[in-house]
Scaffold this motif. Structure first.
Motif, PDB file in Angstrom:
ATOM      1  N   MET A  28      14.392  -4.975  -8.523  1.00  0.00           N
ATOM      2  CA  MET A  28      14.342  -4.846  -6.615  1.00  0.00           C
ATOM      3  C   MET A  28      12.573  -5.310  -7.130  1.00  0.00           C
ATOM      4  N   GLU A  29      12.730  -5.496  -5.215  1.00  0.00           N
ATOM      5  CA  GLU A  29      11.563  -5.981  -4.919  1.00  0.00           C
ATOM      6  C   GLU A  29      10.774  -4.796  -4.019  1.00  0.00           C
ATOM      7  N   VAL A  30       9.598  -5.262  -4.395  1.00  0.00           N
ATOM      8  CA  VAL A  30       8.881  -4.052  -3.130  1.00  0.00           C
ATOM      9  C   VAL A  30       7.442  -5.174  -2.872  1.00  0.00           C
ATOM     10  N   LYS A  31       7.086  -5.046  -1.485  1.00  0.00           N
ATOM     11  CA  LYS A  31       6.489  -5.208  -0.276  1.00  0.00           C
ATOM     12  C   LYS A  31       5.620  -4.441  -0.368  1.00  0.00           C
ATOM     13  N   ILE A  32       4.649  -4.545  -0.427  1.00  0.00           N
ATOM     14  CA  ILE A  32       3.192  -3.251   0.274  1.00  0.00           C
ATOM     15  C   ILE A  32       2.128  -3.732   0.718  1.00  0.00           C
ATOM     16  N   GLY A  33       2.764  -3.731   2.073  1.00  0.00           N
ATOM     17  CA  GLY A  33       1.269  -4.315   3.257  1.00  0.00           C
ATOM     18  C   GLY A  33       0.131  -3.031   2.961  1.00  0.00           C
ATOM     19  N   VAL A  34      -1.108  -3.584   2.760  1.00  0.00           N
ATOM     20  CA  VAL A  34      -2.535  -3.000   2.852  1.00  0.00           C
ATOM     21  C   VAL A  34      -3.438  -3.410   4.283  1.00  0.00           C
ATOM     22  N   GLN A  35      -3.544  -2.352   5.010  1.00  0.00           N
ATOM     23  CA  GLN A  35      -4.359  -2.975   6.000  1.00  0.00           C
ATOM     24  C   GLN A  35      -6.022  -3.019   5.702  1.00  0.00           C
ATOM     25  N   GLN A  36      -6.865  -4.073   6.620  1.00  0.00           N
ATOM     26  CA  GLN A  36      -7.453  -5.024   6.469  1.00  0.00           C
ATOM     27  C   GLN A  36      -7.715  -5.759   5.627  1.00  0.00           C
ATOM     28  N   SER A  37      -6.243  -5.988   5.023  1.00  0.00           N
ATOM     29  CA  SER A  37      -6.096  -7.581   4.422  1.00  0.00           C
ATOM     30  C   SER A  37      -5.206  -8.290   4.119  1.00  0.00           C
ATOM     31  N   PRO A  38      -5.258  -9.872   4.638  1.00  0.00           N
ATOM     32  CA  PRO A  38      -4.545 -10.650   5.044  1.00  0.00           C
ATOM     33  C   PRO A  38      -2.778 -10.946   3.701  1.00  0.00           C
ATOM     34  N   ARG A  39      -3.672 -10.428   2.804  1.00  0.00           N
ATOM     35  CA  ARG A  39      -1.979 -10.138   1.849  1.00  0.00           C
ATOM     36  C   ARG A  39      -1.497  -9.204   1.557  1.00  0.00           C
ATOM     37  N   GLU A  40      -0.839  -9.359   1.306  1.00  0.00           N
ATOM     38  CA  GLU A  40       0.306  -8.829   0.879  1.00  0.00           C
ATOM     39  C   GLU A  40       0.564  -7.792  -0.855  1.00  0.00           C
ATOM     40  N   LEU A  41       0.539  -7.153  -0.493  1.00  0.00           N
ATOM     41  CA  LEU A  41       0.957  -6.873  -2.849  1.00  0.00           C
ATOM     42  C   LEU A  41       2.557  -6.848  -2.837  1.00  0.00           C
ATOM     43  N   VAL A  42       3.091  -7.255  -3.779  1.00  0.00           N
ATOM     44  CA  VAL A  42       4.715  -7.759  -3.988  1.00  0.00           C
ATOM     45  C   VAL A  42       4.702  -7.751  -5.889  1.00  0.00           C
TER      46      VAL A  42
ATOM     47  N   SER B  39      10.182  -3.906  -9.581  1.00  0.00           N
ATOM     48  CA  SER B  39      10.298  -2.957 -10.073  1.00  0.00           C
ATOM     49  C   SER B  39      12.072  -2.786 -10.535  1.00  0.00           C
ATOM     50  N   ALA B  40      11.848  -1.335 -11.873  1.00  0.00           N
ATOM     51  CA  ALA B  40      13.169  -1.426 -12.194  1.00  0.00           C
ATOM     52  C   ALA B  40      13.742   0.399 -11.429  1.00  0.00           C
ATOM     53  N   GLN B  41      12.663   0.567 -10.754  1.00  0.00           N
ATOM     54  CA  GLN B  41      12.744   1.475 -10.483  1.00  0.00           C
ATOM     55  C   GLN B  41      14.297   1.311  -8.989  1.00  0.00           C
ATOM     56  N   THR B  42      14.792   2.146  -8.447  1.00  0.00           N
ATOM     57  CA  THR B  42      16.000   2.744  -7.287  1.00  0.00           C
ATOM     58  C   THR B  42      15.598   2.097  -6.093  1.00  0.00           C
ATOM     59  N   PRO B  43      15.948   1.829  -5.160  1.00  0.00           N
ATOM     60  CA  PRO B  43      15.357   2.165  -3.829  1.00  0.00           C
ATOM     61  C   PRO B  43      15.364   3.072  -3.147  1.00  0.00           C
ATOM     62  N   ALA B  44      16.137   4.473  -3.976  1.00  0.00           N
ATOM     63  CA  ALA B  44      15.808   5.884  -3.638  1.00  0.00           C
ATOM     64  C   ALA B  44      14.487   6.139  -3.814  1.00  0.00           C
ATOM     65  N   GLU B  45      14.298   6.079  -5.476  1.00  0.00           N
ATOM     66  CA  GLU B  45      13.071   6.467  -6.033  1.00  0.00           C
ATOM     67  C   GLU B  45      12.196   6.134  -6.006  1.00  0.00           C
ATOM     68  N   VAL B  46      11.636   4.756  -4.948  1.00  0.00           N
ATOM     69  CA  VAL B  46      10.904   4.415  -4.177  1.00  0.00           C
ATOM     70  C   VAL B  46      10.521   5.063  -3.018  1.00  0.00           C
ATOM     71  N   GLU B  47      11.322   4.877  -2.112  1.00  0.00           N
ATOM     72  CA  GLU B  47      11.168   5.723  -0.772  1.00  0.00           C
ATOM     73  C   GLU B  47      10.466   7.286  -0.773  1.00  0.00           C
ATOM     74  N   GLN B  48      11.439   7.480  -2.017  1.00  0.00           N
ATOM     75  CA  GLN B  48      10.972   9.141  -2.577  1.00  0.00           C
ATOM     76  C   GLN B  48       9.415   9.728  -3.330  1.00  0.00           C
ATOM     77  N   ALA B  49       8.645   8.397  -3.859  1.00  0.00           N
ATOM     78  CA  ALA B  49       7.500   8.311  -3.902  1.00  0.00           C
ATOM     79  C   ALA B  49       6.686   7.459  -2.846  1.00  0.00           C
ATOM     80  N   VAL B  50       7.513   6.565  -1.919  1.00  0.00           N
ATOM     81  CA  VAL B  50       6.038   6.469  -0.741  1.00  0.00           C
ATOM     82  C   VAL B  50       6.135   7.781   0.448  1.00  0.00           C
ATOM     83  N   THR B  51       7.748   8.338  -0.010  1.00  0.00           N
ATOM     84  CA  THR B  51       7.446   9.310   1.797  1.00  0.00           C
ATOM     85  C   THR B  51       6.486  10.856   0.735  1.00  0.00           C
ATOM     86  N   ASP B  52       6.856  11.152  -0.272  1.00  0.00           N
ATOM     87  CA  ASP B  52       5.927  11.874  -1.506  1.00  0.00           C
ATOM     88  C   ASP B  52       4.008  11.413  -1.203  1.00  0.00           C
TER      89      ASP B  52
END
Length: 74
Positions: A1-15, A18-31
């Motif tokens: 699964m692909e995860v893109k993270i936008g970082v403030q004050q940065s023109p590029r995103e982190l890509v 991940s072997a984690q499921t979408p639900a696991e990533v969403e839970q990690a972000v929420t927590d």
């Protein structure tokens, strides 16, 4: 699964892939947002990415796209 993270004050995103499921990533972000701490994700090779949630602009969660490579016909 692909995860893109936008970082403030940065023109590029982190890509990362991940072997984690979408639900696991969403839970990690929420927590991480609830605790106002750091977001920690692990990619397919076992590397950890640690981002302070105060700098996270957005998180995009998508299924990995298996793009054809080489010479293909459609």
């Amino acid at each position: 699964m692909e995860v893109k993270i936008g970082v403030q004050q940065s023109p590029r995103e982190l890509v990362l892939e991940s072997a984690q499921t979408p639900a696991e990533v969403e839970q990690a972000v929420t927590d991480a947002l609830a605790k106002d701490g750091v977001l920690t994700l692990t990619d397919e090779k076992g590397r950890k990415v640690i981002i302070p949630v105060a700098k996270v602009a957005y998180v995009e969660i998508a299924e990995a796209s298996h793009r054809p490579f080489g010479f293909t016909t459609r």
